[in-house]
Design an enzyme around this catalytic site. Sequence first.
Site, PDB file in Angstrom:
ATOM      1  N   LYS A   1      14.459  -6.300   9.359  1.00  0.00           N
ATOM      2  CA  LYS A   1      13.915  -5.477  10.443  1.00  0.00           C
ATOM      3  C   LYS A   1      12.507  -4.990  10.102  1.00  0.00           C
ATOM      4  O   LYS A   1      11.587  -5.110  10.916  1.00  0.00           O
ATOM      5  CB  LYS A   1      14.818  -4.253  10.671  1.00  0.00           C
ATOM      6  CG  LYS A   1      14.177  -3.182  11.542  1.00  0.00           C
ATOM      7  CD  LYS A   1      15.091  -2.006  11.778  1.00  0.00           C
ATOM      8  CE  LYS A   1      14.954  -0.869  10.800  1.00  0.00           C
ATOM      9  NZ  LYS A   1      13.770  -0.022  10.978  1.00  0.00           N
ATOM     10  N   ASN A   2      12.341  -4.447   8.892  1.00  0.00           N
ATOM     11  CA  ASN A   2      11.054  -3.841   8.551  1.00  0.00           C
ATOM     12  C   ASN A   2       9.951  -4.863   8.296  1.00  0.00           C
ATOM     13  O   ASN A   2       8.783  -4.507   8.178  1.00  0.00           O
ATOM     14  CB  ASN A   2      11.200  -2.904   7.346  1.00  0.00           C
ATOM     15  CG  ASN A   2      11.908  -1.612   7.728  1.00  0.00           C
ATOM     16  OD1 ASN A   2      12.174  -1.373   8.907  1.00  0.00           O
ATOM     17  ND2 ASN A   2      12.211  -0.796   6.740  1.00  0.00           N
TER      18      ASN A   2
ATOM     19  N   CYS B   1      10.809  13.006  13.107  1.00  0.00           N
ATOM     20  CA  CYS B   1      12.083  12.332  13.350  1.00  0.00           C
ATOM     21  C   CYS B   1      13.121  12.970  12.451  1.00  0.00           C
ATOM     22  O   CYS B   1      12.822  13.904  11.720  1.00  0.00           O
ATOM     23  CB  CYS B   1      11.971  10.838  13.106  1.00  0.00           C
ATOM     24  SG  CYS B   1      11.853  10.411  11.381  1.00  0.00           S
TER      25      CYS B   1
ATOM     26  N   ARG C   1       6.899  13.014   9.041  1.00  0.00           N
ATOM     27  CA  ARG C   1       6.300  11.682   9.110  1.00  0.00           C
ATOM     28  C   ARG C   1       4.981  11.607   9.867  1.00  0.00           C
ATOM     29  O   ARG C   1       4.884  11.002  10.938  1.00  0.00           O
ATOM     30  CB  ARG C   1       7.304  10.695   9.709  1.00  0.00           C
ATOM     31  CG  ARG C   1       8.561  10.621   8.881  1.00  0.00           C
ATOM     32  CD  ARG C   1       9.523   9.591   9.381  1.00  0.00           C
ATOM     33  NE  ARG C   1       9.178   8.239   8.965  1.00  0.00           N
ATOM     34  CZ  ARG C   1       9.968   7.192   9.175  1.00  0.00           C
ATOM     35  NH1 ARG C   1      11.104   7.346   9.796  1.00  0.00           N
ATOM     36  NH2 ARG C   1       9.604   5.997   8.783  1.00  0.00           N
TER      37      ARG C   1
ATOM     38  N   ASP D   1      15.440   3.823   1.596  1.00  0.00           N
ATOM     39  CA  ASP D   1      16.358   3.288   2.612  1.00  0.00           C
ATOM     40  C   ASP D   1      17.715   2.902   2.028  1.00  0.00           C
ATOM     41  O   ASP D   1      18.609   2.499   2.767  1.00  0.00           O
ATOM     42  CB  ASP D   1      15.728   2.071   3.312  1.00  0.00           C
ATOM     43  CG  ASP D   1      14.650   2.487   4.305  1.00  0.00           C
ATOM     44  OD1 ASP D   1      14.513   3.696   4.576  1.00  0.00           O
ATOM     45  OD2 ASP D   1      13.933   1.591   4.800  1.00  0.00           O
TER      46      ASP D   1
ATOM     47  N   ARG E   1      20.143  -0.200  15.699  1.00  0.00           N
ATOM     48  CA  ARG E   1      18.688  -0.345  15.517  1.00  0.00           C
ATOM     49  C   ARG E   1      18.379  -1.247  14.337  1.00  0.00           C
ATOM     50  O   ARG E   1      17.355  -1.936  14.341  1.00  0.00           O
ATOM     51  CB  ARG E   1      18.058   1.031  15.243  1.00  0.00           C
ATOM     52  CG  ARG E   1      18.034   1.947  16.439  1.00  0.00           C
ATOM     53  CD  ARG E   1      17.216   3.153  16.124  1.00  0.00           C
ATOM     54  NE  ARG E   1      15.914   2.756  15.561  1.00  0.00           N
ATOM     55  CZ  ARG E   1      15.080   3.566  14.967  1.00  0.00           C
ATOM     56  NH1 ARG E   1      15.368   4.831  14.826  1.00  0.00           N
ATOM     57  NH2 ARG E   1      13.929   3.130  14.500  1.00  0.00           N
TER      58      ARG E   1
HETATM   59  C1  UD1 Z   1       8.617   2.458   6.229  1.00  0.00           C
HETATM   60  C2  UD1 Z   1       9.945   1.866   6.666  1.00  0.00           C
HETATM   61  C3  UD1 Z   1      11.074   2.872   6.405  1.00  0.00           C
HETATM   62  C4  UD1 Z   1      11.048   3.311   4.937  1.00  0.00           C
HETATM   63  C5  UD1 Z   1       9.665   3.801   4.528  1.00  0.00           C
HETATM   64  C6  UD1 Z   1       9.554   4.118   3.055  1.00  0.00           C
HETATM   65  C7  UD1 Z   1       9.366   0.394   8.482  1.00  0.00           C
HETATM   66  C8  UD1 Z   1       9.399   0.117   9.930  1.00  0.00           C
HETATM   67  N1  UD1 Z   1       9.877   1.562   8.075  1.00  0.00           N
HETATM   68  O1  UD1 Z   1       8.387   3.615   7.019  1.00  0.00           O
HETATM   69  O2  UD1 Z   1      12.310   2.236   6.716  1.00  0.00           O
HETATM   70  O3  UD1 Z   1      11.988   4.359   4.751  1.00  0.00           O
HETATM   71  O4  UD1 Z   1       8.678   2.797   4.842  1.00  0.00           O
HETATM   72  O5  UD1 Z   1       9.886   3.003   2.294  1.00  0.00           O
HETATM   73  O6  UD1 Z   1       8.921  -0.425   7.697  1.00  0.00           O
HETATM   74  N2  UD1 Z   1       3.064   9.623   5.150  1.00  0.00           N
HETATM   75  C9  UD1 Z   1       2.078  10.549   5.387  1.00  0.00           C
HETATM   76  N3  UD1 Z   1       1.023  10.195   6.192  1.00  0.00           N
HETATM   77  C10 UD1 Z   1       0.936   8.952   6.760  1.00  0.00           C
HETATM   78  C11 UD1 Z   1       1.940   8.007   6.504  1.00  0.00           C
HETATM   79  C12 UD1 Z   1       3.003   8.366   5.686  1.00  0.00           C
HETATM   80  O7  UD1 Z   1       2.129  11.680   4.890  1.00  0.00           O
HETATM   81  O8  UD1 Z   1      -0.040   8.696   7.481  1.00  0.00           O
HETATM   82  C13 UD1 Z   1       4.214   9.987   4.294  1.00  0.00           C
HETATM   83  C14 UD1 Z   1       5.551   9.940   5.044  1.00  0.00           C
HETATM   84  O9  UD1 Z   1       5.799  11.119   5.769  1.00  0.00           O
HETATM   85  C15 UD1 Z   1       6.518   9.712   3.912  1.00  0.00           C
HETATM   86  C16 UD1 Z   1       5.729   8.826   2.951  1.00  0.00           C
HETATM   87  O10 UD1 Z   1       4.359   8.998   3.291  1.00  0.00           O
HETATM   88  O11 UD1 Z   1       6.815  10.933   3.287  1.00  0.00           O
HETATM   89  C17 UD1 Z   1       6.058   7.354   3.016  1.00  0.00           C
HETATM   90  O12 UD1 Z   1       6.040   6.920   4.351  1.00  0.00           O
HETATM   91  P1  UD1 Z   1       5.685   5.422   4.790  1.00  0.00           P
HETATM   92  O13 UD1 Z   1       5.728   4.551   3.585  1.00  0.00           O
HETATM   93  O14 UD1 Z   1       4.454   5.440   5.598  1.00  0.00           O
HETATM   94  O15 UD1 Z   1       6.931   5.076   5.711  1.00  0.00           O
HETATM   95  P2  UD1 Z   1       6.923   4.250   7.067  1.00  0.00           P
HETATM   96  O16 UD1 Z   1       5.917   3.190   7.019  1.00  0.00           O
HETATM   97  O17 UD1 Z   1       6.908   5.202   8.214  1.00  0.00           O
END
Ligand code: UD1
Length: 419
Positions: free
Chosen positions: A22-23, A117, A122, A306, A398
């Site tokens: 999925k990711n 969420c 996030r 995850d 999902r």
């Molecule tokens: C992706 C995965 C999700 C997984 C996560 C961490 C997908 C669709 N989803 O989510 O399943 O749990 O990686 O492996 O691939 N953060 C910030 N600012 C930002 C972006 C992120 O502070 O602009 C923080 C987030 O709140 C979190 C951390 O960074 O605490 C990691 O998040 P991130 O790696 O970005 O997760 P996703 O890409 O949303």
Amino acid sequence: MDRIRIRGGRSLSGTIPISGAKNAALPLMATALLTDGPLTLTNAPDLADVVTMSGLLSQHGLTVDHDRKARTITLSGAANNLEAPYDLVRKMRASVLVLGPLVARFGRARVSLPGGCAIGTRPVDLHLQALEQMGATIEITAGYIEATAPDGLKGARVIFPQVSVGATENILMAATLAQGTTEIVNAAREPEITDLAACLMRLGARIEGIGTDRLIVEGVTSLGPAVHPIIPDRIEAGTYACAAAITGGQVLLGGARLDHLGAVVRILRDAGVDVAETEGGLKVSRLNGLRGTDVMTEPFPGFATDMQAQFMALMCVAEGAAMITETIFENRFMHVPELTRMGARINFHGHSAIVRGVSRLSGAPVMATDLRASVSLILAGLAAQGETIVNRVYHLDRGYERVEEKLAAIGADIERLPG
Ligand code: UD1
């Protein structure tokens, strides 16, 4: 709303085919905005999030052909609507992945801010700051990100202060069509990023450092068509590894890759689970007792956040105690009160939970507010005495393809109750 009923206590044995990730699928679909295509993705999973992404890209103006039987998604055409509306982004945060490609190709995008969420606030600040460094002007109005770069994006040195999977993906995609060289420092190294980079290369992008935390992208003026196979879902594989382990079974995870599981394999082995690479995938079995094993979530190749909820379910029936520390998301213990209702002994404070193993869980009606928490309750139900009903199954749909069919096929007493 559908529910899932499990009668626990059966050990599982047989083969579970692992679906496409999925990711990986979601960012790969977003790359179609960078080209007229066609881009054909093979090994595509049939999941609610993939349907949402298809809907989002269709409303941008792309033609999306999802052939479920052939497991392919073909995307073609150019976007003619540069807005990603609140209703779709709210449903799925990964929608924000259209931002980088749209600005890079069309110089403009209007994308709803995703908001928080169930597992945390996030934010997307890292995505936005990096695009600004590449010359985009970003404004937030009426809950929308308005990004403009009338003369196109320019290559830049982007140093992420924190590892972010989504931000790395957004900037990697955007950089392929930027003018000049972009260097992404402290890039995420998840297998899904490597897969995205491989697909972008097939489309004609120029990327170096793939698989490392420093990606160098030489911008090109346009990208072409490609056919790309989606990698197997490492989180689905890890989840079913936990299913084999919690029931004392023996399961072949068809197509799963050891190198994609990172620290998850070592932790499972420490906990008393056998994981062996075979020709058809990974063989997972547990003949002896489970041992309490501490774990801390980290970016890849560390233990995946995850997989945290599923591993916690496993530790609920292990001998001894396990300390589970969540470092990626601030609110990712939503499964704890539900596991407790099934007889688990868990205390948590802040980012850490102490799980003291019990000899047996007992079935109960439960519900969860996110995808991985929901599946951890299914795992607990497989090991519990009596009947467990998992409510709010839409979370599962999902990210898990036919979870009840896959588990029933290897001996679980599990069924979907249409609601
Ligand atoms: C992706 C995965 C999700 C997984 C996560 C961490 C997908 C669709 N989803 O989510 O399943 O749990 O990686 O492996 O691939 N953060 C910030 N600012 C930002 C972006 C992120 O502070 O602009 C923080 C987030 O709140 C979190 C951390 O960074 O605490 C990691 O998040 P991130 O790696 O970005 O997760 P996703 O890409 O949303």
